[in-house]
Design an enzyme around this catalytic site. Structure first.
Site, PDB file in Angstrom:
ATOM      1  N   ASP A  17      -2.657  -4.089 -19.495  1.00  0.00           N
ATOM      2  CA  ASP A  17      -1.771  -2.912 -19.626  1.00  0.00           C
ATOM      3  C   ASP A  17      -1.881  -2.248 -21.004  1.00  0.00           C
ATOM      4  O   ASP A  17      -0.906  -1.671 -21.505  1.00  0.00           O
ATOM      5  CB  ASP A  17      -0.300  -3.304 -19.359  1.00  0.00           C
ATOM      6  CG  ASP A  17      -0.094  -3.905 -17.978  1.00  0.00           C
ATOM      7  OD1 ASP A  17      -0.800  -3.500 -17.042  1.00  0.00           O
ATOM      8  OD2 ASP A  17       0.763  -4.788 -17.838  1.00  0.00           O
TER       9      ASP A  17
ATOM     10  N   ASP B 234      -8.434  -1.002 -19.740  1.00  0.00           N
ATOM     11  CA  ASP B 234      -9.401  -1.525 -20.703  1.00  0.00           C
ATOM     12  C   ASP B 234      -9.374  -3.044 -20.615  1.00  0.00           C
ATOM     13  O   ASP B 234      -8.815  -3.599 -19.664  1.00  0.00           O
ATOM     14  CB  ASP B 234      -9.139  -0.979 -22.123  1.00  0.00           C
ATOM     15  CG  ASP B 234      -7.846  -1.516 -22.714  1.00  0.00           C
ATOM     16  OD1 ASP B 234      -7.201  -2.394 -22.093  1.00  0.00           O
ATOM     17  OD2 ASP B 234      -7.468  -1.058 -23.807  1.00  0.00           O
ATOM     18  N   GLU B 235      -9.960  -3.721 -21.595  1.00  0.00           N
ATOM     19  CA  GLU B 235     -10.097  -5.170 -21.437  1.00  0.00           C
ATOM     20  C   GLU B 235      -8.813  -5.950 -21.700  1.00  0.00           C
ATOM     21  O   GLU B 235      -8.738  -7.145 -21.459  1.00  0.00           O
ATOM     22  CB  GLU B 235     -11.276  -5.676 -22.272  1.00  0.00           C
ATOM     23  CG  GLU B 235     -12.576  -5.137 -21.680  1.00  0.00           C
ATOM     24  CD  GLU B 235     -13.831  -5.745 -22.254  1.00  0.00           C
ATOM     25  OE1 GLU B 235     -13.761  -6.878 -22.751  1.00  0.00           O
ATOM     26  OE2 GLU B 235     -14.870  -5.077 -22.201  1.00  0.00           O
TER      27      GLU B 235
ATOM     28  N   HIS C   5       1.568   0.931 -13.436  1.00  0.00           N
ATOM     29  CA  HIS C   5       2.414  -0.188 -13.854  1.00  0.00           C
ATOM     30  C   HIS C   5       3.882   0.254 -13.770  1.00  0.00           C
ATOM     31  O   HIS C   5       4.228   1.341 -14.245  1.00  0.00           O
ATOM     32  CB  HIS C   5       2.077  -0.612 -15.292  1.00  0.00           C
ATOM     33  CG  HIS C   5       2.892  -1.779 -15.743  1.00  0.00           C
ATOM     34  ND1 HIS C   5       2.602  -3.074 -15.340  1.00  0.00           N
ATOM     35  CD2 HIS C   5       4.011  -1.858 -16.500  1.00  0.00           C
ATOM     36  CE1 HIS C   5       3.513  -3.890 -15.851  1.00  0.00           C
ATOM     37  NE2 HIS C   5       4.379  -3.184 -16.556  1.00  0.00           N
TER      38      HIS C   5
ATOM     39  N   ARG D  66     -14.862 -17.990  -8.552  1.00  0.00           N
ATOM     40  CA  ARG D  66     -14.366 -16.693  -8.991  1.00  0.00           C
ATOM     41  C   ARG D  66     -15.534 -15.826  -9.479  1.00  0.00           C
ATOM     42  O   ARG D  66     -15.563 -14.622  -9.302  1.00  0.00           O
ATOM     43  CB  ARG D  66     -13.326 -16.921 -10.103  1.00  0.00           C
ATOM     44  CG  ARG D  66     -12.676 -15.664 -10.646  1.00  0.00           C
ATOM     45  CD  ARG D  66     -12.044 -14.801  -9.563  1.00  0.00           C
ATOM     46  NE  ARG D  66     -10.827 -15.333  -9.034  1.00  0.00           N
ATOM     47  CZ  ARG D  66      -9.688 -14.655  -8.875  1.00  0.00           C
ATOM     48  NH1 ARG D  66      -9.614 -13.378  -9.174  1.00  0.00           N
ATOM     49  NH2 ARG D  66      -8.632 -15.232  -8.360  1.00  0.00           N
TER      50      ARG D  66
ATOM     51  N   ASN E  32       1.666   2.994  -2.633  1.00  0.00           N
ATOM     52  CA  ASN E  32       0.998   3.927  -3.553  1.00  0.00           C
ATOM     53  C   ASN E  32      -0.253   4.518  -2.906  1.00  0.00           C
ATOM     54  O   ASN E  32      -0.526   5.709  -3.054  1.00  0.00           O
ATOM     55  CB  ASN E  32       0.653   3.229  -4.877  1.00  0.00           C
ATOM     56  CG  ASN E  32       1.857   3.149  -5.796  1.00  0.00           C
ATOM     57  OD1 ASN E  32       2.237   4.140  -6.417  1.00  0.00           O
ATOM     58  ND2 ASN E  32       2.476   1.985  -5.863  1.00  0.00           N
TER      59      ASN E  32
ATOM     60  N   GLY F  69       0.789  -1.230   0.000  1.00  0.00           N
ATOM     61  CA  GLY F  69       0.000   0.000   0.000  1.00  0.00           C
ATOM     62  C   GLY F  69       0.818   1.275   0.000  1.00  0.00           C
ATOM     63  O   GLY F  69       0.341   2.315   0.459  1.00  0.00           O
TER      64      GLY F  69
ATOM     65  N   ASN G  18      -4.712   2.392 -13.365  1.00  0.00           N
ATOM     66  CA  ASN G  18      -3.761   1.437 -12.801  1.00  0.00           C
ATOM     67  C   ASN G  18      -2.356   2.046 -12.875  1.00  0.00           C
ATOM     68  O   ASN G  18      -2.070   2.851 -13.762  1.00  0.00           O
ATOM     69  CB  ASN G  18      -3.804   0.144 -13.636  1.00  0.00           C
ATOM     70  CG  ASN G  18      -2.853  -0.916 -13.124  1.00  0.00           C
ATOM     71  OD1 ASN G  18      -2.814  -1.229 -11.937  1.00  0.00           O
ATOM     72  ND2 ASN G  18      -2.046  -1.476 -14.017  1.00  0.00           N
TER      73      ASN G  18
ATOM     74  N   MET H 274      -3.683  -7.120  -7.163  1.00  0.00           N
ATOM     75  CA  MET H 274      -3.147  -8.289  -7.873  1.00  0.00           C
ATOM     76  C   MET H 274      -4.229  -9.238  -8.384  1.00  0.00           C
ATOM     77  O   MET H 274      -3.978 -10.427  -8.548  1.00  0.00           O
ATOM     78  CB  MET H 274      -2.192  -9.053  -6.936  1.00  0.00           C
ATOM     79  CG  MET H 274      -1.022  -8.236  -6.440  1.00  0.00           C
ATOM     80  SD  MET H 274       0.050  -7.682  -7.776  1.00  0.00           S
ATOM     81  CE  MET H 274       0.935  -9.200  -8.096  1.00  0.00           C
TER      82      MET H 274
HETATM   83  C1  GRF Z   1       3.782  -1.261  -7.391  1.00  0.00           C
HETATM   84  O1  GRF Z   1       5.076  -1.531  -7.834  1.00  0.00           O
HETATM   85  C2  GRF Z   1       2.886  -1.078  -8.576  1.00  0.00           C
HETATM   86  O2  GRF Z   1       3.515  -0.534  -9.682  1.00  0.00           O
HETATM   87  C3  GRF Z   1       2.451  -2.476  -8.867  1.00  0.00           C
HETATM   88  O3  GRF Z   1       2.324  -3.081  -7.612  1.00  0.00           O
HETATM   89  C4  GRF Z   1       3.168  -2.430  -6.664  1.00  0.00           C
HETATM   90  C5  GRF Z   1       2.315  -2.025  -5.499  1.00  0.00           C
HETATM   91  O4  GRF Z   1       3.026  -1.596  -4.390  1.00  0.00           O
HETATM   92  N1  GRF Z   1       1.288  -2.483  -9.700  1.00  0.00           N
HETATM   93  P1  GRF Z   1       2.274  -0.953  -3.144  1.00  0.00           P
HETATM   94  O5  GRF Z   1       1.261  -1.977  -2.624  1.00  0.00           O
HETATM   95  O6  GRF Z   1       1.594   0.311  -3.593  1.00  0.00           O
HETATM   96  O7  GRF Z   1       3.337  -0.692  -2.122  1.00  0.00           O
END
Ligand code: GRF
Length: 211
Positions: free
Chosen positions: A151, A147-148, A110, A66, A14, A12, A108, A91
């Site tokens: 990335d 989108d579908e 990446h 699922r 981000n 977390g 998102n 994830m």
């Molecule tokens: C980040 O590297 C992001 O780019 C990827 O997953 C990671 C998440 O890290 N999609 P955090 O949970 O925000 O620390």
């Protein structure tokens, strides 16, 4: 006011960058309506709690299939009706019906400069391992609409980060987070809150501040 839902799975950091930039006023006109984790042990949930942000865990493990998990996630988000869904290290594959329901309202982050080192199989440390194996001198991060495809959605912001000869995947991952991810994700949210991001024919355009 832009109401956002932030979807997380792990550390977390981000999410923390978004919380901090809302609190210091760098991200304007935005509130986090809910943090949703697919993992009950995610540190991200502790971060939300510490800042009095509503949070919940919706884990595929708690559902018989699922399909039922997907329906529950979609119903939770439909009921919440956020203006924007922020995938911050989430994830879980986003179900197509959710992408359709929130077209150009899911973003998102990446950890590479898309279209390099992205798509199926490129997640976590694998992205940085591949970048180092290819010997690129610059990597970075990308914020994009979902989108579908994997990335493949419209690119909103990118930031480049230099690769050093001494980098390991872990070191590069950390530097890309610090120098790129934690900056462009908050910036993208602020731009969207200000109505400055438009998507035309699958390409995102940003109306730059003139002042
Ligand atoms: C980040 O590297 C992001 O780019 C990827 O997953 C990671 C998440 O890290 N999609 P955090 O949970 O925000 O620390």
């Amino acid at each position: 006011m832009l109401r956002i839902a932030v979807l997380v799975s792990g550390g977390g950091t981000n999410l923390q960058a978004v919380i901090d930039r809302i609190e210091d006023g760098t991200i304007r006109n935005t509130e986090i309506a809910m943090v949703i984790s697919n993992n009950k042990n995610a540190k991200a949930l502790e971060r939300a709690e510490k800042h009095n942000i509503p949070s919940c865990c919706i884990s595929p493990k708690d559902f018989e299939s699922r399909e039922v998990f997907n329906k529950t996630l979609l119903r939770t988000l439909t009921d919440l009706n956020p203006d924007l869904i922020v995938l911050a290290g989430f994830m879980v594959v986003i179900p197509p019906e959710m992408i359709r329901a929130f077209k150009n309202r899911i973003i998102n982050i990446h950890p590479s400069l898309i279209p390099s080192f992205c798509g199926t199989g490129y997640y976590g440390l694998r992205v940085h391992e591949a970048a180092l194996a290819r010997g690129v001198k610059i990597s970075g991060a990308t914020v994009h609409f979902v989108d579908e495809g994997t990335d493949t959605g419209p690119i909103i912001l990118q930031k480049a980060v230099k690769v050093k000869p001494t980098d390991t995947p872990e070191v590069l991952q950390r530097r890309i987070m610090e120098e790129a991810e934690w900056q462009i994700m908050p910036k993208a949210i602020d731009l969207i809150a200000a109505g400055k991001v438009k998507v035309v024919d699958g390409v995102a355009f940003i109306e730059e501040e003139t002042a």
